[in-house]
Motif scaffolding. Sequence first.
Motif, short mmCIF file in Angstrom:
data_model
loop_
_atom_site.label_atom_id
_atom_site.label_comp_id
_atom_site.label_asym_id
_atom_site.label_seq_id
_atom_site.Cartn_x
_atom_site.Cartn_y
_atom_site.Cartn_z
N VAL A 1 6.62 56.96 2.68
CA VAL A 1 5.75 55.81 2.57
C VAL A 1 4.25 56.29 2.81
CG1 VAL A 1 6.48 55.14 5.16
CG2 VAL A 1 5.14 53.46 3.58
N ALA B 1 9.61 48.71 5.14
CA ALA B 1 9.32 47.87 3.59
C ALA B 1 10.34 46.99 3.38
CB ALA B 1 9.33 48.88 2.34
N GLN C 1 8.99 44.37 -2.10
CA GLN C 1 7.67 45.04 -2.34
C GLN C 1 8.46 46.32 -3.30
OE1 GLN C 1 7.36 45.72 2.02
NE2 GLN C 1 5.31 45.34 1.89
#
Length: 249
Positions: free
Chosen positions: A25, A186, A190
């Motif tokens: 990420v 997340a 998303q």
Amino acid sequence: MQLLANPQGNYHFLSGIDPYSCGVVADPGHEVVHATLQTALPWRDGFELIDAHLATAGRGREALCGIQLRSPEPFTMAGFIEFNRGYIDLLRSWGLYMGDLNPLARTNVAPEDFPPDVVSLQAFSYTAPAADAPLTFVVAGAGELRAAALDADTIVRKGELGPDAMREKARHVAAIMEERLVGLGAAWDQVTTVDVYTVHLLEGLMTDAVLPTVGEASRHGLRWINSRPPVREIEFEMDLRGTRTEITL
């Protein structure tokens, strides 16, 4: 799994095994850019392309955070482990390992149609500065293994291809995807791309075994790629990503 910082690469990663992490990420102020090759290249040549592209983009090698490979056919477990040795050596030579940890996410599957002659690079991901970027991430590919280790004895319903077995395999993989997604901080709303890799696309498999977990991400559709996972006897694989910048090279 632990979410660990890779400050030089401007991303965090979920710890995995030697050949790959479980996902990445981007850090605040950065985004994950996903680049797909119009024509796949032998994987070592592909890394030369990556090097050149990152230089052009003003990014160092350390920004590389995800790899997608395509293989001529599934490996034996021993063959897969042997291939990974050379792959790991290259990553180490680039200075991408963090001690004993590999931060890069990876998917490696064997296309049923038009397979490459050798293991080839299909796509890659890297971080780039983006002050206004939403959360962006890549979840590494996973098949129906009950443990993170590469151990054929942990394959869910090993050797079975019937409807019930395939649904159990698919549910297990979807649950792995959700665990990794949550681990990255997340959520399904998303996710922008859901890839499903199998040659056993039985009627109802997606609706019964995948959609109940994927939920809101299904508004973008599920992308079925007629491929086999990288190791023989594994029959179902998925990966995910949430990105806003997708390019083709």
